[in-house]
Design a protein around this motif. Structure first.
Motif, PDB file in Angstrom:
ATOM      1  N   ILE A 195       0.839  -1.207   0.000  1.00 22.10           N
ATOM      2  CA  ILE A 195       0.000   0.000   0.000  1.00 22.10           C
ATOM      3  C   ILE A 195       0.878   1.262   0.000  1.00 22.10           C
ATOM      4  O   ILE A 195       0.622   2.212  -0.757  1.00 22.10           O
ATOM      5  N   HIS A 196       1.914   1.233   0.810  1.00 23.52           N
ATOM      6  CA  HIS A 196       2.816   2.399   0.834  1.00 23.52           C
ATOM      7  C   HIS A 196       3.550   2.540  -0.511  1.00 23.52           C
ATOM      8  O   HIS A 196       3.746   3.657  -1.009  1.00 23.52           O
ATOM      9  N   ALA A 197       3.925   1.397  -1.092  1.00 25.12           N
ATOM     10  CA  ALA A 197       4.598   1.455  -2.403  1.00 25.12           C
ATOM     11  C   ALA A 197       3.620   1.960  -3.468  1.00 25.12           C
ATOM     12  O   ALA A 197       4.017   2.679  -4.395  1.00 25.12           O
ATOM     13  N   ALA A 198       2.331   1.593  -3.314  1.00 19.80           N
ATOM     14  CA  ALA A 198       1.317   2.006  -4.294  1.00 19.80           C
ATOM     15  C   ALA A 198       1.258   3.538  -4.402  1.00 19.80           C
ATOM     16  O   ALA A 198       1.098   4.092  -5.490  1.00 19.80           O
ATOM     17  N   ARG A 199       1.404   4.190  -3.238  1.00 18.18           N
ATOM     18  CA  ARG A 199       1.388   5.663  -3.248  1.00 18.18           C
ATOM     19  C   ARG A 199       2.504   6.206  -4.151  1.00 18.18           C
ATOM     20  O   ARG A 199       2.306   7.103  -4.958  1.00 18.18           O
ATOM     21  N   LEU A 200       3.703   5.582  -4.022  1.00 19.34           N
ATOM     22  CA  LEU A 200       4.857   6.034  -4.809  1.00 19.34           C
ATOM     23  C   LEU A 200       4.641   5.743  -6.294  1.00 19.34           C
ATOM     24  O   LEU A 200       4.978   6.560  -7.155  1.00 19.34           O
ATOM     25  N   VAL A 201       4.053   4.570  -6.576  1.00 21.11           N
ATOM     26  CA  VAL A 201       3.807   4.204  -7.978  1.00 21.11           C
ATOM     27  C   VAL A 201       2.803   5.176  -8.596  1.00 21.11           C
ATOM     28  O   VAL A 201       3.000   5.661  -9.716  1.00 21.11           O
ATOM     29  N   LEU A 202       1.739   5.468  -7.844  1.00 23.18           N
ATOM     30  CA  LEU A 202       0.689   6.341  -8.378  1.00 23.18           C
ATOM     31  C   LEU A 202       1.188   7.767  -8.592  1.00 23.18           C
ATOM     32  O   LEU A 202       0.693   8.478  -9.470  1.00 23.18           O
ATOM     33  N   ASN A 203       2.168   8.161  -7.807  1.00 21.78           N
ATOM     34  CA  ASN A 203       2.746   9.498  -8.009  1.00 21.78           C
ATOM     35  C   ASN A 203       3.353   9.596  -9.408  1.00 21.78           C
ATOM     36  O   ASN A 203       3.338  10.644 -10.047  1.00 21.78           O
ATOM     37  N   ARG A 204       3.884   8.455  -9.858  1.00 17.72           N
ATOM     38  CA  ARG A 204       4.540   8.437 -11.175  1.00 17.72           C
ATOM     39  C   ARG A 204       3.557   8.057 -12.289  1.00 17.72           C
ATOM     40  O   ARG A 204       3.535   8.691 -13.342  1.00 17.72           O
ATOM     41  N   ILE A 205       2.753   7.007 -12.033  1.00 19.38           N
ATOM     42  CA  ILE A 205       1.791   6.548 -13.055  1.00 19.38           C
ATOM     43  C   ILE A 205       0.394   6.548 -12.424  1.00 19.38           C
ATOM     44  O   ILE A 205      -0.025   5.562 -11.816  1.00 19.38           O
ATOM     45  N   PRO A 206      -0.333   7.634 -12.539  1.00 20.24           N
ATOM     46  CA  PRO A 206      -1.611   7.753 -11.802  1.00 20.24           C
ATOM     47  C   PRO A 206      -2.688   6.762 -12.236  1.00 20.24           C
ATOM     48  O   PRO A 206      -3.641   6.546 -11.505  1.00 20.24           O
ATOM     49  N   SER A 207      -2.533   6.156 -13.429  1.00 12.73           N
ATOM     50  CA  SER A 207      -3.624   5.285 -13.915  1.00 12.73           C
ATOM     51  C   SER A 207      -3.561   3.854 -13.371  1.00 12.73           C
ATOM     52  O   SER A 207      -4.464   3.067 -13.615  1.00 12.73           O
ATOM     53  N   VAL A 208      -2.522   3.512 -12.614  1.00  9.01           N
ATOM     54  CA  VAL A 208      -2.375   2.121 -12.148  1.00  9.01           C
ATOM     55  C   VAL A 208      -3.470   1.789 -11.130  1.00  9.01           C
ATOM     56  O   VAL A 208      -3.858   2.625 -10.312  1.00  9.01           O
ATOM     57  N   ARG A 209      -3.972   0.566 -11.207  1.00  6.78           N
ATOM     58  CA  ARG A 209      -4.953   0.087 -10.239  1.00  6.78           C
ATOM     59  C   ARG A 209      -4.412  -1.154  -9.526  1.00  6.78           C
ATOM     60  O   ARG A 209      -3.789  -2.004 -10.158  1.00  6.78           O
ATOM     61  N   PHE A 210      -4.643  -1.213  -8.223  1.00 12.80           N
ATOM     62  CA  PHE A 210      -4.135  -2.332  -7.415  1.00 12.80           C
ATOM     63  C   PHE A 210      -5.309  -3.180  -6.952  1.00 12.80           C
ATOM     64  O   PHE A 210      -6.248  -2.672  -6.340  1.00 12.80           O
ATOM     65  N   ARG A 211      -5.244  -4.490  -7.246  1.00  9.12           N
ATOM     66  CA  ARG A 211      -6.286  -5.412  -6.778  1.00  9.12           C
ATOM     67  C   ARG A 211      -5.653  -6.361  -5.776  1.00  9.12           C
ATOM     68  O   ARG A 211      -4.711  -7.087  -6.122  1.00  9.12           O
ATOM     69  N   ILE A 212      -6.188  -6.341  -4.557  1.00 11.01           N
ATOM     70  CA  ILE A 212      -5.647  -7.239  -3.524  1.00 11.01           C
ATOM     71  C   ILE A 212      -6.743  -8.246  -3.198  1.00 11.01           C
ATOM     72  O   ILE A 212      -7.732  -7.913  -2.549  1.00 11.01           O
ATOM     73  N   PHE A 213      -6.578  -9.477  -3.692  1.00  9.79           N
ATOM     74  CA  PHE A 213      -7.609 -10.504  -3.531  1.00  9.79           C
ATOM     75  C   PHE A 213      -7.167 -11.534  -2.499  1.00  9.79           C
ATOM     76  O   PHE A 213      -6.079 -12.105  -2.610  1.00  9.79           O
ATOM     77  N   GLY A 214      -8.005 -11.776  -1.525  1.00 10.08           N
ATOM     78  CA  GLY A 214      -7.687 -12.823  -0.539  1.00 10.08           C
ATOM     79  C   GLY A 214      -8.548 -12.686   0.691  1.00 10.08           C
ATOM     80  O   GLY A 214      -9.093 -11.611   0.972  1.00 10.08           O
ATOM     81  N   ASP A 215      -8.686 -13.787   1.406  1.00  8.81           N
ATOM     82  CA  ASP A 215      -9.486 -13.761   2.631  1.00  8.81           C
ATOM     83  C   ASP A 215      -8.778 -12.951   3.713  1.00  8.81           C
ATOM     84  O   ASP A 215      -7.553 -12.917   3.765  1.00  8.81           O
ATOM     85  N   VAL A 216      -9.592 -12.348   4.557  1.00 15.05           N
ATOM     86  CA  VAL A 216      -9.014 -11.608   5.686  1.00 15.05           C
ATOM     87  C   VAL A 216      -8.706 -12.615   6.795  1.00 15.05           C
ATOM     88  O   VAL A 216      -9.604 -13.185   7.394  1.00 15.05           O
ATOM     89  N   ALA A 217      -7.415 -12.829   7.021  1.00 13.43           N
ATOM     90  CA  ALA A 217      -7.031 -13.791   8.066  1.00 13.43           C
ATOM     91  C   ALA A 217      -6.740 -13.068   9.381  1.00 13.43           C
ATOM     92  O   ALA A 217      -6.654 -13.694  10.425  1.00 13.43           O
ATOM     93  N   ASP A 218      -6.558 -11.779   9.319  1.00  9.80           N
ATOM     94  CA  ASP A 218      -6.250 -10.997  10.521  1.00  9.80           C
ATOM     95  C   ASP A 218      -7.015  -9.675  10.411  1.00  9.80           C
ATOM     96  O   ASP A 218      -6.607  -8.774   9.661  1.00  9.80           O
ATOM     97  N   THR A 219      -8.121  -9.592  11.153  1.00  4.77           N
ATOM     98  CA  THR A 219      -9.001  -8.421  10.982  1.00  4.77           C
ATOM     99  C   THR A 219      -8.316  -7.118  11.405  1.00  4.77           C
ATOM    100  O   THR A 219      -8.537  -6.077  10.788  1.00  4.77           O
ATOM    101  N   ALA A 220      -7.472  -7.200  12.444  1.00  5.88           N
ATOM    102  CA  ALA A 220      -6.791  -5.983  12.904  1.00  5.88           C
ATOM    103  C   ALA A 220      -5.845  -5.483  11.811  1.00  5.88           C
ATOM    104  O   ALA A 220      -5.756  -4.268  11.540  1.00  5.88           O
TER     105      ALA A 220
END
Lengths: 497, 503
Positions: free
Chosen positions: A315-340
């Motif tokens: 997520i932190h890296a995504a911020r840096l990527v979007l600063n350079r390429i604003p059109s990128v989309r991140f999909r994070i697929f998976g069950d939540v194993a740790d709600t916190a």
């Protein structure tokens, strides 16, 4: 076969579960008895068991009224004899004391195994709860803490907590495991205990398959636990002693990659008893899609949401990527194993203003999700041989992953390795694959190299046929010179007042 | 050159602990991206293991951060929280004094009041056991974050209780038809209140279980408002208005409970799987018996008073308005004293944790002695304070001329003398339940019931009906003594019972 698992198949998603599921489905001629340890009775099986799984028993460690309650249709309804104080004193104190004294770091696996087997034999006769609830065993436990943790000051709170853990963990000793030709544990530690017990009772060969390295993951989880140093030390001693016992008694230890086998050797497994068998993927399900030319490139992550997967770094890296390429989309697929942890990640997404670009979710069609992605990213801090990376390789999706565990063995030269936890490094790697035509060319090149490697090394069927071979060999040499449990127990009962 | 965070405890986020061994440190280094190549190139070691071996001794010497002390416990909020348990009772008392009616009861003809009273008491006794069991199961599931199971288990007990109440009503109606204890319309009135109030106790029981004390008061207040609206504004007869309002308040309470529970269960995967039925039964029956006996204890003096010297009355039961008024005054003391139960129980657990954390395992005797001293201190503080509350209420009531006659004066005095013992017994029982000593709690309430019945019966039959109250006081003293004795026994081996409570 008696197939055992802990915190994975069939109640939870993840690599080990997928591996178990593939194994039982592909080896349809093999009859399996399944014994699984779960965390809670509220976690039902997620996988459909094939007909060759002829019985399944699930032992929830926590969340049951009392330790040792099984769930599912195969409940153990055997009525056991309630243990009186005299029985506890005469029969249980000695093996319990030996067990505790065997939890020291330098104690022998033999004495640990002998004491566990003795307790197991007794607990097939006597009621578990009446034994473990006894004040006599509590007194023994308090007396023995010096042997268990010699260098740490143990407070009453630590002792209470540790004994509570023990009351839950040792519940697996009161289960009457079916007699089989081979015991196959899908991971070490508690799941491996039945393997040792069966080896003592029936000389059943014991096959141990490790996906990650249990002790490595234990270190990482213990270091994050919010409890006293004494409790951490107790938990570590308990688990590591059992893992060492597993290693000692396993006839063969299989590992997914060389990285893991190096750790196993360090923890005392003889090189000659280790076999590396990598995971395999169904190439008919995971295949490359048509070339993508979308205006918004997609970065896909397939992982359960919990700290070891390093989602927060992405997520932190995504911020840096979007600063350079604003059109990128991140999909994070998976069950939540740790709600916190999920909450922490969601908050970071909002705080960094990424709500428009980062999507959490899950998919039932993972093959399609890979084909609809431009880059696959796995930012884990600990891994063995993740299925998701293999699936991405088969799907023609270029991989960016942390340089941990067996990942370098899989993608070195055909993917991009990044330093785990280094958000800048991760962002640079993603940008290098997503930015402009140069990035696109690079993506196509490494994806094609990865696909060739995957088809050569990681095709499904190679893995299961190797296990079938091992099963056949073990079954053939299984000598049924059973150490009679009933004889031993009868002896104890005669000795009891 | 920057080092990984695991080599710098000061950079960690407060949950740092020294590595257990070299392998632990090697693992932590790898998790921070120190591969063999990084160890060589950036840190000058042959590999990760060599780096871990070099750093391990330095880190072992660094102590773990000191655990934060728990936040100091604030006395008054805890006390008020405990007292809020009795807030609906207080609302009911106020409504009775101000409006001359409440959610149930009011200025009614003696025979009607008898029917309503009998229905109310029956509802308490019939639902008491179910509410205890429901709460016990529910709290266990809530504590283990099994919200879906909590939901299902709760509805199971609600249904079971409702069906039991209906069966009782059916049975009573048939028996009543034969014996004619409560002629028409009193029998149906009593049974209507029994069923409706039973539903209300169940609904509020769920809210108590969910720690939503204020919502109970809200439902109670809205229920009373509904009675006012129906009876005063729309001219509906009092009894039908009350029955409608009770059902309205019950629905509200159920809805609020469902909303709270559903909110907690959101996103938590769960399924209904329970342990063996025989084990559940053996585990739960003491709670059921306790719940039933507790309400039986609370009302048996009233039943004795209502059935004493009824030769001239038209019914076998005769509602005694003066006795009821005196009981209300006694309840005021109970509400004020009950706040202490919550406070003292919270303090008990805090003290256990503090003592456990500071006492070495080889010194368990000191822990048990410390906790016994804590127990004695709490008892020593409570009794004078509780007696002061009782005496103050009695004096105020006399000064304000609340007692219309000597009879009310006497009954209130006996009740006020008994409540400190009842509250003390309740504290002991809450500790015993918390330490899984349910059979001890059961023994205490069973002894109290016996003492109440024997003393109350003899006194009310040999003297005036008002002397039934002496049974209550005597029973409360027995309750406090028996529960206290069990508590002291438990505290002598508290280290063990505290452990055993979790299994």
């Amino acid at each position: 076969m008696l197939l055992t698992s802990d915190g994975t198949y069939p109640c939870y998603q993840g690599g080990v579960s997928v591996w178990c599921d593939q194994l039982v489905h592909q080896l349809s001629a093999v009859e399996y008895h399944l014994f699984a340890i779960s965390y809670s009775p509220s976690h039902p099986p997620l996988f459909d068991l094939p007909p060759n799984v002829i019985s399944s028993r699930i032992l929830p460690l926590w969340g049951t009224d009392q330790p040792g309650d099984l769930i599912g249709p195969e409940q153990d309804h055997t009525v056991r004899i309630p243990a009186t104080s005299a029985i506890v004193r005469d029969l249980f104190v000695e093996p319990f004391r030996t067990f505790l004294c065997s939890l020291g770091l330098h104690s022998s696996p033999e004495s640990l195994a002998t004491s566990l087997v003795r307790l197991h034999e007794l607990l097939l006769v006597y009621d578990y709860l009446s034994v473990m609830k006894s004040d006599i065993l509590w007194d023994v436990f308090c007396e023995c803490t010096r042997e268990v943790i010699p260098d740490t000051r143990m407070m009453l709170e630590d002792c209470t907590q540790s004994m509570r853990w023990l009351q839950r963990y040792l519940a697996l000793l009161c289960i009457n495991y079916p007699r089989t030709d081979v015991t196959h544990s899908s991971m070490s530690c508690m799941a491996g205990v039945p393997g040792v017990l069966q080896k003592f009772r029936y000389q059943t060969p014991f096959l141990l398959s490790e996906h990650g390295i249990y002790l490595r993951e234990l270190y990482l989880s213990i270091s994050r636990m919010e409890c006293s140093d004494a409790c951490k030390r107790f938990l570590y001693n308990l688990n590591s002693s059992i893992v060492r016992m597993n290693y000692h008694y396993a006839d063969l230890v299989t590992s997914l990659c060389d990285f893991n086998s190096r750790w196993q050797i360090r923890f005392g497994v003889d090189r000659s008893r280790i076999a590396v068998i990598p995971n395999g993927i169904d190439a008919e399900r995971f295949y490359p899609g048509p070339p993508r030319n979308e205006s918004s490139p997609v970065v896909l992550t397939m992982a359960r949401i919990y700290p070891l997967k390093g989602i927060i770094h992405l997520i932190h890296a995504a911020r840096l990527v979007l600063n350079r390429i604003p059109s990128v989309r991140f999909r994070i697929f998976g069950d939540v194993a740790d709600t916190a942890y999920y909450k922490e990640c969601s908050e970071a997404v909002s705080k960094l203003g990424l709500s428009h670009a980062v999507e959490f979710g899950r998919t039932d069609d993972s093959a399609r999700a890979y084909r609809e992605a431009d880059v696959f990213c796995l930012p884990s801090v600990s891994e063995a041989m993740p299925f998701s990376v293999l699936e991405a390789m088969f799907s023609g999706c270029p991989v960016v992953a942390s340089e941990v565990g067996g990942i370098p063995e899989m993608i070195e030269g055909v993917g991009v390795l990044v330093t785990p936890g280094d958000e800048q490094d991760l962002a640079s790697a993603l940008i290098s694959l997503l930015d402009g035509e140069q990035g696109q060319r690079r993506r196509h090149r490494i994806a094609s190299l990865a696909l060739s490697r995957a088809r050569l090394r990681y095709v499904q069927g190679q893995c299961s046929s190797k296990f079938e071979e091992i099963y056949r060999e073990f079954s053939a040499r299984h000598v049924t010179s059973e150490v009679s449990t009933s004889r031993v127990v009868r002896r104890h009962m005669v000795a009891a007042p | 050159m920057s080092h990984p965070k695991c080599l710098h405890p000061e950079l960690s986020d407060g949950i740092w602990s020294p590595p257990l061994d070299v392998a632990d440190l090697a693992t932590r280094l790898e998790a921070e991206g120190v591969t063999p190549a990084v160890a060589r190139a950036k840190h000058g070691f042959a590999d990760v293991w060599a780096m871990a071996e070099a750093w391990f001794p330095k880190l072992q010497a660094v102590p773990s951060p000191r655990k934060k002390d728990p936040a100091p416990q604030r006395k008054w909020p805890e006390y008020l929280r405990g007292m809020s348990f009795g807030l609906p009772l207080l609302l009911s008392c106020v409504a009775m004094l101000w409006l001359h009616f409440s959610l149930w009861g009011g200025n009614l003809p003696t025979e009607t009041a008898t029917a309503v009273g009998a229905g109310s008491i029956t509802s308490f006794v019939l639902t008491g056991g179910f509410v205890q069991v429901m709460a016990r199961r529910g709290l266990f599931y809530l504590g283990t974050k099994q919200f879906e199971r909590c939901w299902r288990s709760t509805w199971f007990w609600v249904r079971a209780c409702f069906l039991t109440n209906l069966c009782f009503v059916l049975l009573f109606t048939m028996v009543n038809l034969y014996f004619g204890w409560l002629p028409n319309p009193l029998g149906p009135v009593a049974m209507s209140f029994c069923v409706c109030l039973g539903v209300y106790w169940l609904a509020t029981g769920i809210l108590y279980m969910l720690d939503q004390y204020l919502l109970v008061s809200v439902s109670s207040l809205l229920g009373i408002s509904a009675v006012v609206a129906l009876h005063t504004a729309f001219g509906v007869e009092l009894l039908p208005a009350q029955l409608i309002a009770i059902l309205f308040a019950s629905c509200l309470a159920f809805l609020m409970a469902a909303a709270v529970l559903k909110k907690r269960a959101l996103g938590v995967r769960s399924v209904q799987i329970d342990g063996p039925v025989n084990r559940q039964f053996s585990m739960l029956w003491p709670y059921f018996a306790y719940g039933t006996l507790y309400y039986f204890f609370l009302f048996s003096d009233r039943l004795l008073a209502w059935t004493a010297h009824t030769n001239t009355a038209s019914l076998v039961l005769a509602f005694r308005g003066e006795y009821e008024l005196a009981s209300f005054i006694g309840l005021l003391a109970f509400i004020l004293q009950a706040g202490w139960v919550h406070l003292a129980t919270a303090r008990f657990y805090k003290n256990v944790r503090l003592n456990q954390a500071s006492i070495n395992v080889y010194d368990r005797g000191t822990f048990n002695r410390n906790m016994l001293r804590f127990y004695a201190w709490q008892a020593g503080v409570f009794f004078p304070a509780a007696l002061l509350v009782s005496v103050s209420i009695y004096t105020c009531a006399r000064m304000l001329h609340v007692f219309p006659g000597e009879l009310v004066d006497h009954v209130a005095a006996w009740a006020l003398a008994g409540y400190p013992f009842l509250v003390f017994g309740l504290w002991n029982v809450s500790l015993l339940f918390g330490l899984s000593r349910s059979s001890c709690a059961l023994q205490a309430i069973a002894s109290a019931c016996c003492a109440n019945l024997v003393t109350g019966y003899l006194a009310s039959r040999l003297g005036g009906y008002e002397l039934a109250v002496s049974g209550f006081t005597c029973g409360a003293i027995v309750f406090a003594v028996v529960a206290g004795r069990h508590c002291v026994e438990t505290f002598r081996r508290l280290d063990y019972y505290y452990l055993a409570a979790a299994i």
